[in-house]
Design a protein around this motif. Sequence first.
Motif, PDB file in Angstrom:
ATOM      1  N   PRO A   2      -7.408  41.104  65.592  1.00  0.00           N
ATOM      2  CA  PRO A   2      -6.851  39.968  64.873  1.00  0.00           C
ATOM      3  C   PRO A   2      -5.925  39.139  65.766  1.00  0.00           C
ATOM      4  O   PRO A   2      -5.259  39.669  66.647  1.00  0.00           O
ATOM      5  CB  PRO A   2      -6.065  40.608  63.731  1.00  0.00           C
ATOM      6  CG  PRO A   2      -5.756  41.970  64.198  1.00  0.00           C
ATOM      7  CD  PRO A   2      -6.893  42.367  65.105  1.00  0.00           C
ATOM      8  N   ARG A   3      -5.925  37.849  65.525  1.00  0.00           N
ATOM      9  CA  ARG A   3      -5.029  36.951  66.262  1.00  0.00           C
ATOM     10  C   ARG A   3      -3.803  36.681  65.406  1.00  0.00           C
ATOM     11  O   ARG A   3      -3.904  36.471  64.214  1.00  0.00           O
ATOM     12  CB  ARG A   3      -5.728  35.640  66.584  1.00  0.00           C
ATOM     13  CG  ARG A   3      -6.810  35.814  67.628  1.00  0.00           C
ATOM     14  CD  ARG A   3      -7.381  34.505  67.995  1.00  0.00           C
ATOM     15  NE  ARG A   3      -6.299  33.636  68.449  1.00  0.00           N
ATOM     16  CZ  ARG A   3      -6.477  32.577  69.203  1.00  0.00           C
ATOM     17  NH1 ARG A   3      -7.675  32.230  69.569  1.00  0.00           N
ATOM     18  NH2 ARG A   3      -5.462  31.828  69.569  1.00  0.00           N
ATOM     19  N   HIS A   4      -2.649  36.667  66.035  1.00  0.00           N
ATOM     20  CA  HIS A   4      -1.399  36.401  65.336  1.00  0.00           C
ATOM     21  C   HIS A   4      -0.891  35.033  65.759  1.00  0.00           C
ATOM     22  O   HIS A   4      -0.924  34.687  66.929  1.00  0.00           O
ATOM     23  CB  HIS A   4      -0.357  37.465  65.650  1.00  0.00           C
ATOM     24  CG  HIS A   4      -0.786  38.833  65.252  1.00  0.00           C
ATOM     25  ND1 HIS A   4      -0.770  39.260  63.940  1.00  0.00           N
ATOM     26  CD2 HIS A   4      -1.276  39.863  65.971  1.00  0.00           C
ATOM     27  CE1 HIS A   4      -1.224  40.495  63.886  1.00  0.00           C
ATOM     28  NE2 HIS A   4      -1.532  40.890  65.105  1.00  0.00           N
ATOM     29  N   ALA A   5      -0.416  34.274  64.819  1.00  0.00           N
ATOM     30  CA  ALA A   5       0.132  32.956  65.110  1.00  0.00           C
ATOM     31  C   ALA A   5       1.624  33.099  65.439  1.00  0.00           C
ATOM     32  O   ALA A   5       2.443  33.285  64.559  1.00  0.00           O
ATOM     33  CB  ALA A   5      -0.058  32.030  63.928  1.00  0.00           C
ATOM     34  N   LEU A   6       1.950  33.041  66.708  1.00  0.00           N
ATOM     35  CA  LEU A   6       3.342  33.127  67.133  1.00  0.00           C
ATOM     36  C   LEU A   6       3.951  31.731  67.135  1.00  0.00           C
ATOM     37  O   LEU A   6       3.369  30.792  67.667  1.00  0.00           O
ATOM     38  CB  LEU A   6       3.443  33.714  68.539  1.00  0.00           C
ATOM     39  CG  LEU A   6       3.026  35.173  68.691  1.00  0.00           C
ATOM     40  CD1 LEU A   6       3.093  35.576  70.154  1.00  0.00           C
ATOM     41  CD2 LEU A   6       3.906  36.066  67.858  1.00  0.00           C
ATOM     42  N   ASN A   7       5.105  31.582  66.544  1.00  0.00           N
ATOM     43  CA  ASN A   7       5.803  30.304  66.548  1.00  0.00           C
ATOM     44  C   ASN A   7       6.910  30.268  67.594  1.00  0.00           C
ATOM     45  O   ASN A   7       7.287  29.213  68.048  1.00  0.00           O
ATOM     46  CB  ASN A   7       6.407  30.012  65.173  1.00  0.00           C
ATOM     47  CG  ASN A   7       5.332  29.748  64.161  1.00  0.00           C
ATOM     48  OD1 ASN A   7       4.337  29.110  64.464  1.00  0.00           O
ATOM     49  ND2 ASN A   7       5.514  30.260  62.971  1.00  0.00           N
ATOM     50  N   ILE A  56       6.004  24.439  68.520  1.00  0.00           N
ATOM     51  CA  ILE A  56       6.228  23.017  68.275  1.00  0.00           C
ATOM     52  C   ILE A  56       7.702  22.754  68.573  1.00  0.00           C
ATOM     53  O   ILE A  56       8.568  23.045  67.754  1.00  0.00           O
ATOM     54  CB  ILE A  56       5.916  22.644  66.814  1.00  0.00           C
ATOM     55  CG1 ILE A  56       4.483  22.987  66.493  1.00  0.00           C
ATOM     56  CG2 ILE A  56       6.199  21.167  66.565  1.00  0.00           C
ATOM     57  CD1 ILE A  56       4.131  22.860  65.036  1.00  0.00           C
ATOM     58  N   PRO A  57       8.007  22.222  69.768  1.00  0.00           N
ATOM     59  CA  PRO A  57       9.414  21.991  70.100  1.00  0.00           C
ATOM     60  C   PRO A  57      10.018  20.918  69.198  1.00  0.00           C
ATOM     61  O   PRO A  57       9.366  19.943  68.847  1.00  0.00           O
ATOM     62  CB  PRO A  57       9.374  21.525  71.551  1.00  0.00           C
ATOM     63  CG  PRO A  57       7.962  21.371  71.922  1.00  0.00           C
ATOM     64  CD  PRO A  57       7.110  21.869  70.814  1.00  0.00           C
TER      65      PRO A  57
END
Length: 74
Positions: A2-7, A56-57
């Motif tokens: 699984p891919r994790h969305a890191l912010n 997203i800076p």
Amino acid sequence: MPRHALNRLPADVLDFNGALARVRMACGFAEKGSARSAILKRSQLYHLRRFALLRIPLPWGQAYRPPGMARALA
């Protein structure tokens, strides 16, 4: 897998390691602060410099407020 969305990707650097701090900044990390006397190594306390890379800076100087929070603070 699984891919994790890191912010946010955090990274810490010991205060005496200026070369690694420059590498972090060259890779796009922004310095977010410091932690004084955070590491005990060989009976000596060291400070940490905290870095983070955001997906997203945010614009410079603008604080993040979750939706609905701006109305609550006004």
